[in-house]
Scaffold this active site. Structure first.
Site, PDB file in Angstrom:
ATOM      1  N   GLN A 138       0.858  -1.099   0.039  1.00 30.64           N
ATOM      2  CA  GLN A 138       0.067   0.145   0.054  1.00 30.64           C
ATOM      3  C   GLN A 138       0.876   1.280   0.114  1.00 30.64           C
ATOM      4  O   GLN A 138       0.622   2.273  -0.863  1.00 30.64           O
ATOM      5  CB  GLN A 138      -0.793  -0.008   1.276  1.00 30.64           C
ATOM      6  CG  GLN A 138      -1.706   1.350   1.434  1.00 30.64           C
ATOM      7  CD  GLN A 138      -2.779   1.482   0.436  1.00 30.64           C
ATOM      8  OE1 GLN A 138      -3.383   0.449   0.108  1.00 30.64           O
ATOM      9  NE2 GLN A 138      -2.745   2.784  -0.194  1.00 30.64           N
ATOM     10  N   ASP A 232      -7.463   6.398   7.707  1.00 24.02           N
ATOM     11  CA  ASP A 232      -7.655   5.149   7.416  1.00 24.02           C
ATOM     12  C   ASP A 232      -9.036   4.711   8.228  1.00 24.02           C
ATOM     13  O   ASP A 232      -9.313   5.559   9.309  1.00 24.02           O
ATOM     14  CB  ASP A 232      -6.444   4.004   7.901  1.00 24.02           C
ATOM     15  CG  ASP A 232      -6.717   2.738   7.351  1.00 24.02           C
ATOM     16  OD1 ASP A 232      -7.811   2.533   6.768  1.00 24.02           O
ATOM     17  OD2 ASP A 232      -6.180   1.702   7.660  1.00 24.02           O
ATOM     18  N   CYS A 274      -6.052   4.803   1.983  1.00 21.63           N
ATOM     19  CA  CYS A 274      -5.727   3.560   1.505  1.00 21.63           C
ATOM     20  C   CYS A 274      -7.132   3.042   0.904  1.00 21.63           C
ATOM     21  O   CYS A 274      -6.817   2.048  -0.046  1.00 21.63           O
ATOM     22  CB  CYS A 274      -5.156   2.520   2.506  1.00 21.63           C
ATOM     23  SG  CYS A 274      -6.048   2.401   3.806  1.00 21.63           S
ATOM     24  N   ARG A 319      -1.533   1.464  -6.869  1.00 19.27           N
ATOM     25  CA  ARG A 319      -1.205   0.093  -6.226  1.00 19.27           C
ATOM     26  C   ARG A 319      -0.903  -1.183  -7.379  1.00 19.27           C
ATOM     27  O   ARG A 319       0.193  -1.856  -7.049  1.00 19.27           O
ATOM     28  CB  ARG A 319      -2.600  -0.797  -5.635  1.00 19.27           C
ATOM     29  CG  ARG A 319      -3.220   0.202  -4.398  1.00 19.27           C
ATOM     30  CD  ARG A 319      -2.408   0.256  -3.364  1.00 19.27           C
ATOM     31  NE  ARG A 319      -1.778  -1.202  -2.733  1.00 19.27           N
ATOM     32  CZ  ARG A 319      -2.636  -1.962  -2.371  1.00 19.27           C
ATOM     33  NH1 ARG A 319      -3.830  -1.751  -2.038  1.00 19.27           N
ATOM     34  NH2 ARG A 319      -1.994  -3.212  -1.825  1.00 19.27           N
TER      35      ARG A 319
HETATM   36  N1  NVA Z   1      -6.424  -0.940   8.397  1.00 20.17           N
HETATM   37  C1  NVA Z   1      -7.172  -1.369   7.411  1.00 20.17           C
HETATM   38  C2  NVA Z   1      -6.512  -1.141   6.179  1.00 20.17           C
HETATM   39  C3  NVA Z   1      -7.339  -1.966   4.718  1.00 20.17           C
HETATM   40  C4  NVA Z   1      -6.806  -1.804   3.604  1.00 20.17           C
HETATM   41  C5  NVA Z   1      -7.412  -2.751   7.735  1.00 20.17           C
HETATM   42  O1  NVA Z   1      -6.717  -3.553   8.206  1.00 20.17           O
HETATM   43  O2  NVA Z   1      -8.557  -3.161   7.494  1.00 20.17           O
HETATM   44  N1   CP Z   2      -6.216  -0.711   0.359  1.00 24.47           N
HETATM   45  C1   CP Z   2      -6.310  -1.911   0.277  1.00 24.47           C
HETATM   46  O1   CP Z   2      -5.457  -2.727   0.747  1.00 24.47           O
HETATM   47  O2   CP Z   2      -7.480  -2.146  -0.089  1.00 24.47           O
HETATM   48  P1   CP Z   2      -7.995  -3.598  -0.475  1.00 24.47           P
HETATM   49  O3   CP Z   2      -8.562  -4.197   1.082  1.00 24.47           O
HETATM   50  O4   CP Z   2      -9.410  -3.626  -1.288  1.00 24.47           O
HETATM   51  O5   CP Z   2      -7.219  -4.624  -1.013  1.00 24.47           O
END
Ligand code: NVA
Ligand code: CP
Length: 333
Positions: A138, A232, A274, A319
């Site tokens: 990411q 996030d 993200c 990405r």
């Molecule tokens: N911090 C989030 C990022 C998702 C891409 C998670 O781990 O759910």
């Molecule tokens: N940002 C990211 O990792 O998205 P996904 O969970 O959709 O892969």
């Protein structure tokens, strides 16, 4: 300096030197230009990559798949159900099996330990596609995006992460920022700050690279002068949903709003996320939380998310280009 990444894994950004990160970012920019010009060359013909996803994904899965296909490689998706992993077969045994069949393995799951076991026992490059501790692919995309939106050098670039500062994305972002010598600020409630040893490790890297680290629970102090504002979700995948109430209470003061963007004092400040993001009630989880807590967004307002400052979909596209660069650098040639 020669950059030799062939055969290497990316378990966390700690694995990469600043030069190696910069090399991958430069390669990703070249690959984006090649793809856009329709002149892409295939450097991974005949390679096979296993994609293990113990958790859901849109961007990471599709980026690995399209990057591989563009370059002539094949992938196999092993989802949360359907393989023996975790039920009848250990990570160590799975690593030894997949290492005999595939040229590389991507892993998304909870435990960092598992991605390490895969690397140790498969004998092939392993890529961390997100664990509870880190999300390095990411952050390659994030820095590619940041570089495209500033002409300033990293040490002149201030980046603030708002909210859950101990989550996987925040930690990998700080890893990357410190390696690249940026001005990194982590802003959120003290109870969610990364542990002292991690902060010390980052400060140690900063001493070598010129990177600066601020950790603060004061929004006004942390965002002042920030060129990039990142946030996030407030509860990451795998964290118990019972924690929503506490997180919403703790993190609401750190929501990215238009006022917060103005507080940077930088009219051109950009917004990063993200994704996926809870910026409205148009998701199952968002609607449920909205009903329960009487809110219409969480970590970012819809106004900021949809504004001209928002570069979140550039991040998503990048990405794919950065993952392609990683695959070529570690598997190609
Ligand atoms: N911090 C989030 C990022 C998702 C891409 C998670 O781990 O759910
Ligand atoms: N940002 C990211 O990792 O998205 P996904 O969970 O959709 O892969």
């Amino acid at each position: 300096m020669t950059i030799a990444l062939k055969g290497r894994s990316l378990l966390s950004l700690e694995d990469m030197s600043p030069e190696e990160i910069r090399y991958l970012l430069t390669l990703a920019v070249e690959l984006r230009a090649e793809k856009r010009a329709g002149t892409e060359k295939r450097r991974l013909t005949g390679k096979s990559i296993a994609l293990i996803f113990e958790k859901d994904s849109t961007r990471t899965r599709t980026s690995f798949e399209v990057a591989a296909y563009d370059q002539g490689a094949h992938v196999t998706y092993l989802g949360p159900t359907g393989s023996q992993l975790g039920k009848k077969e250990s990570v160590k045994d799975t690593a030894r099996v997949l290492g005999r069949i595939y040229d590389a393995i991507e892993f998304r799951g909870s435990q960092q330990h598992h991605v390490e076991i895969l690397a140790q026992f498969s004998g092939k490059p392993v890529y961390n596609g997100l664990t509870d501790e880190a999300h390095p692919t990411q952050v390659l995309a994030d820095f590619m995006t940041i570089q495209a939106h500033t002409s300033a050098q990293p040490h002149e670039t201030a980046l603030v992460f708002m909210g859950d500062t101990h989550n996987n994305v925040a930690r990998s972002l700080a890893d990357g920022a410190m390696k690249l010598g940026a001005d990194m600020r982590l802003c959120g409630p003290k109870s969610l700050w990364p542990d002292t040893a991690t902060l010390e490790r980052w400060r140690g890297i900063g001493l070598e690279t010129g990177g600066r680290l601020m950790v603060s629970d004061d929004v006004n102090v942390a965002v002042k002068g920030a060129d990039f504002v990142y946030t996030d979700v407030w509860l990451s995948m795998g964290e118990p949903t019972e924690q929503w109430a506490e997180r919403i209470k703790l993190l609401s003061p750190y929501r990215v709003t238009s006022e917060l963007m103005r507080t940077t004092g930088r009219p051109n400040a950009k917004f990063l996320h993200c994704l996926p993001a809870f910026h409205n009630l148009e998701t199952g989880v968002g609607a449920e939380i909205g009903k329960q807590f009487g809110i219409d967004c969480m970590e970012v307002t819809d106004e900021v998310f949809e504004s001209g400052a928002s570069i979140v979909f550039d991040q998503s596209e990048n990405r794919m280009h950065t993952i392609k660069a990683l695959l070529i650098a570690t598997l190609g040639g």
